[in-house]
Scaffold this motif. Structure first.
Motif, mmCIF file in Angstrom:
data_model
loop_
_atom_site.group_PDB
_atom_site.id
_atom_site.type_symbol
_atom_site.label_atom_id
_atom_site.label_comp_id
_atom_site.label_asym_id
_atom_site.label_seq_id
_atom_site.Cartn_x
_atom_site.Cartn_y
_atom_site.Cartn_z
ATOM 1 N N PHE A 163 0.821 -1.209 0.000
ATOM 2 C CA PHE A 163 0.000 0.000 0.000
ATOM 3 C C PHE A 163 0.858 1.263 0.000
ATOM 4 C CE2 PHE A 163 -3.283 -3.016 1.079
ATOM 5 C CZ PHE A 163 -4.371 -2.526 0.369
ATOM 6 N N GLU A 164 1.968 1.243 0.715
ATOM 7 C CA GLU A 164 2.865 2.394 0.740
ATOM 8 C C GLU A 164 3.461 2.670 -0.645
ATOM 9 O OE1 GLU A 164 5.607 1.493 3.904
ATOM 10 O OE2 GLU A 164 4.128 2.001 5.449
ATOM 11 N N SER A 165 3.610 1.621 -1.468
ATOM 12 C CA SER A 165 4.139 1.820 -2.821
ATOM 13 C C SER A 165 3.196 2.668 -3.672
ATOM 14 C CB SER A 165 4.423 0.472 -3.504
ATOM 15 O OG SER A 165 3.215 -0.146 -3.921
ATOM 16 N N PHE A 166 1.936 2.759 -3.246
ATOM 17 C CA PHE A 166 0.944 3.612 -3.912
ATOM 18 C C PHE A 166 0.775 4.944 -3.177
ATOM 19 C CE2 PHE A 166 -0.300 -0.678 -5.165
ATOM 20 C CZ PHE A 166 -0.452 -0.519 -6.532
ATOM 21 N N GLY A 167 1.580 5.139 -2.114
ATOM 22 C CA GLY A 167 1.455 6.357 -1.321
ATOM 23 C C GLY A 167 0.221 6.349 -0.444
ATOM 24 N N HIS A 168 -0.242 5.152 -0.083
ATOM 25 C CA HIS A 168 -1.482 5.010 0.689
ATOM 26 C C HIS A 168 -1.212 4.219 1.973
ATOM 27 C CE1 HIS A 168 -5.763 4.871 1.350
ATOM 28 N NE2 HIS A 168 -5.790 3.559 1.303
ATOM 29 N N LYS A 169 -1.645 4.742 3.099
ATOM 30 C CA LYS A 169 -1.507 4.024 4.370
ATOM 31 C C LYS A 169 -2.837 3.367 4.721
ATOM 32 C CE LYS A 169 2.287 6.228 6.631
ATOM 33 N NZ LYS A 169 2.847 6.510 7.917
ATOM 34 N N VAL A 170 -2.744 2.162 5.268
ATOM 35 C CA VAL A 170 -3.922 1.428 5.707
ATOM 36 C C VAL A 170 -3.698 0.912 7.123
ATOM 37 C CG1 VAL A 170 -4.635 0.665 3.400
ATOM 38 C CG2 VAL A 170 -3.090 -0.762 4.747
ATOM 39 N N GLU A 171 -4.784 0.613 7.796
ATOM 40 C CA GLU A 171 -4.703 -0.083 9.083
ATOM 41 C C GLU A 171 -4.627 -1.568 8.762
ATOM 42 O OE1 GLU A 171 -7.402 -1.186 12.992
ATOM 43 O OE2 GLU A 171 -8.061 0.451 11.686
ATOM 44 N N VAL A 172 -3.578 -2.237 9.242
ATOM 45 C CA VAL A 172 -3.402 -3.665 8.997
ATOM 46 C C VAL A 172 -3.839 -4.438 10.228
ATOM 47 C CG1 VAL A 172 -1.736 -5.490 8.504
ATOM 48 C CG2 VAL A 172 -1.542 -3.281 7.350
ATOM 49 N N VAL A 173 -4.790 -5.334 10.038
ATOM 50 C CA VAL A 173 -5.265 -6.213 11.100
ATOM 51 C C VAL A 173 -4.583 -7.557 10.889
ATOM 52 C CG1 VAL A 173 -7.281 -7.353 12.110
ATOM 53 C CG2 VAL A 173 -7.487 -5.015 11.198
ATOM 54 N N GLU A 174 -3.690 -7.914 11.810
ATOM 55 C CA GLU A 174 -2.962 -9.176 11.678
ATOM 56 C C GLU A 174 -3.853 -10.347 12.069
ATOM 57 O OE1 GLU A 174 1.086 -9.310 13.086
ATOM 58 O OE2 GLU A 174 1.139 -7.104 13.094
ATOM 59 N N THR A 175 -3.821 -11.398 11.249
ATOM 60 C CA THR A 175 -4.625 -12.578 11.492
ATOM 61 C C THR A 175 -3.732 -13.778 11.770
ATOM 62 O OG1 THR A 175 -4.690 -13.282 9.186
ATOM 63 C CG2 THR A 175 -6.371 -11.704 9.888
ATOM 64 N N ALA A 176 -4.332 -14.810 12.284
ATOM 65 C CA ALA A 176 -3.618 -16.063 12.531
ATOM 66 C C ALA A 176 -4.349 -17.198 11.844
ATOM 67 C CB ALA A 176 -3.485 -16.318 14.021
ATOM 68 N N GLY A 177 -4.945 -16.907 10.705
ATOM 69 C CA GLY A 177 -5.740 -17.892 9.975
ATOM 70 C C GLY A 177 -7.159 -17.408 9.827
ATOM 71 N N GLY A 178 -7.871 -17.987 8.889
ATOM 72 C CA GLY A 178 -9.253 -17.585 8.660
ATOM 73 C C GLY A 178 -9.378 -16.157 8.149
ATOM 74 N N THR A 179 -8.360 -15.679 7.458
ATOM 75 C CA THR A 179 -8.315 -14.297 6.988
ATOM 76 C C THR A 179 -9.523 -13.949 6.132
ATOM 77 O OG1 THR A 179 -5.910 -14.350 7.066
ATOM 78 C CG2 THR A 179 -6.905 -12.622 5.731
ATOM 79 N N GLU A 180 -10.006 -14.901 5.345
ATOM 80 C CA GLU A 180 -11.120 -14.626 4.436
ATOM 81 C C GLU A 180 -12.430 -14.299 5.158
ATOM 82 O OE1 GLU A 180 -10.756 -18.897 5.302
ATOM 83 O OE2 GLU A 180 -9.347 -17.538 4.353
ATOM 84 N N LEU A 181 -12.482 -14.527 6.470
ATOM 85 C CA LEU A 181 -13.693 -14.214 7.240
ATOM 86 C C LEU A 181 -13.734 -12.773 7.740
ATOM 87 C CD1 LEU A 181 -13.900 -17.454 9.408
ATOM 88 C CD2 LEU A 181 -15.257 -16.872 7.387
ATOM 89 N N TYR A 182 -12.610 -12.099 7.787
ATOM 90 C CA TYR A 182 -12.526 -10.777 8.409
ATOM 91 C C TYR A 182 -13.403 -9.693 7.770
ATOM 92 C CZ TYR A 182 -9.118 -12.114 11.892
ATOM 93 O OH TYR A 182 -8.508 -12.685 12.979
ATOM 94 N N PRO A 183 -13.701 -9.738 6.472
ATOM 95 C CA PRO A 183 -14.616 -8.720 5.942
ATOM 96 C C PRO A 183 -16.045 -8.851 6.497
ATOM 97 C CG PRO A 183 -13.322 -9.640 4.169
ATOM 98 C CD PRO A 183 -13.066 -10.485 5.398
ATOM 99 N N TYR A 184 -16.325 -9.968 7.144
ATOM 100 C CA TYR A 184 -17.684 -10.226 7.641
ATOM 101 C C TYR A 184 -17.771 -10.199 9.159
ATOM 102 C CZ TYR A 184 -17.608 -11.701 2.849
ATOM 103 O OH TYR A 184 -17.417 -11.717 1.500
ATOM 104 N N LEU A 185 -16.654 -9.914 9.831
ATOM 105 C CA LEU A 185 -16.615 -9.871 11.285
ATOM 106 C C LEU A 185 -16.488 -8.438 11.769
ATOM 107 C CD1 LEU A 185 -13.988 -12.703 11.914
ATOM 108 C CD2 LEU A 185 -16.467 -12.892 12.081
ATOM 109 N N SER A 186 -17.032 -8.168 12.930
ATOM 110 C CA SER A 186 -16.810 -6.870 13.546
ATOM 111 C C SER A 186 -15.588 -7.016 14.435
ATOM 112 C CB SER A 186 -18.026 -6.443 14.362
ATOM 113 O OG SER A 186 -17.811 -5.166 14.901
ATOM 114 N N TYR A 187 -14.438 -6.707 13.877
ATOM 115 C CA TYR A 187 -13.166 -6.906 14.573
ATOM 116 C C TYR A 187 -12.588 -5.540 14.929
ATOM 117 C CZ TYR A 187 -8.542 -8.645 15.662
ATOM 118 O OH TYR A 187 -7.373 -8.944 16.298
#
Length: 106
Positions: A39-63
């Protein structure tokens, strides 16, 4: 891509309002350093939420502050992403190769 590599992809939910890199504010991943650099290569900062598996579920969780806008994850066939209603962006962030590191024997 060869048979010994896996693409690392950015994926967002089908039908999401995310249309560009700038629309992404929070990303879930097991690869936080690569994700931040991407993301920084595009000049854009994001909040990174580190996962320990099941990453594909995070768009559907209130984390923490709610669901994430996107995920960065390895995929081989894309079936797991599709099963979780996620669309990979093209091109991939890069390819990941396994490496065996062996200690020298004394």
């Amino acid at each position: 891509r060869d048979k010994y590599s896996w693409p690392l992809v950015l994926a967002t939910p089908f039908g999401a309002s995310v249309q560009s890199i700038e629309d992404i504010k929070r990303v879930a991943t097991q690869y936080p350093t690569i994700t931040r650099r991407y993301f920084e290569s595009f000049g854009h900062k994001v909040e990174v939420v580190e996962t320990a598996g099941g990453t594909e579920l995070y768009p559907y969780l209130s984390y923490g502050n709610g669901p994430v806008d996107a995920v960065v994850d390895l995929t081989s066939t894309g079936q797991t992403l599709a099963a979780h209603n996620l669309a990979p962006w093209s091109p991939a962030i890069g390819d990941v190769y396994p490496v065996l590191i062996q200690a020298r024997q004394s």
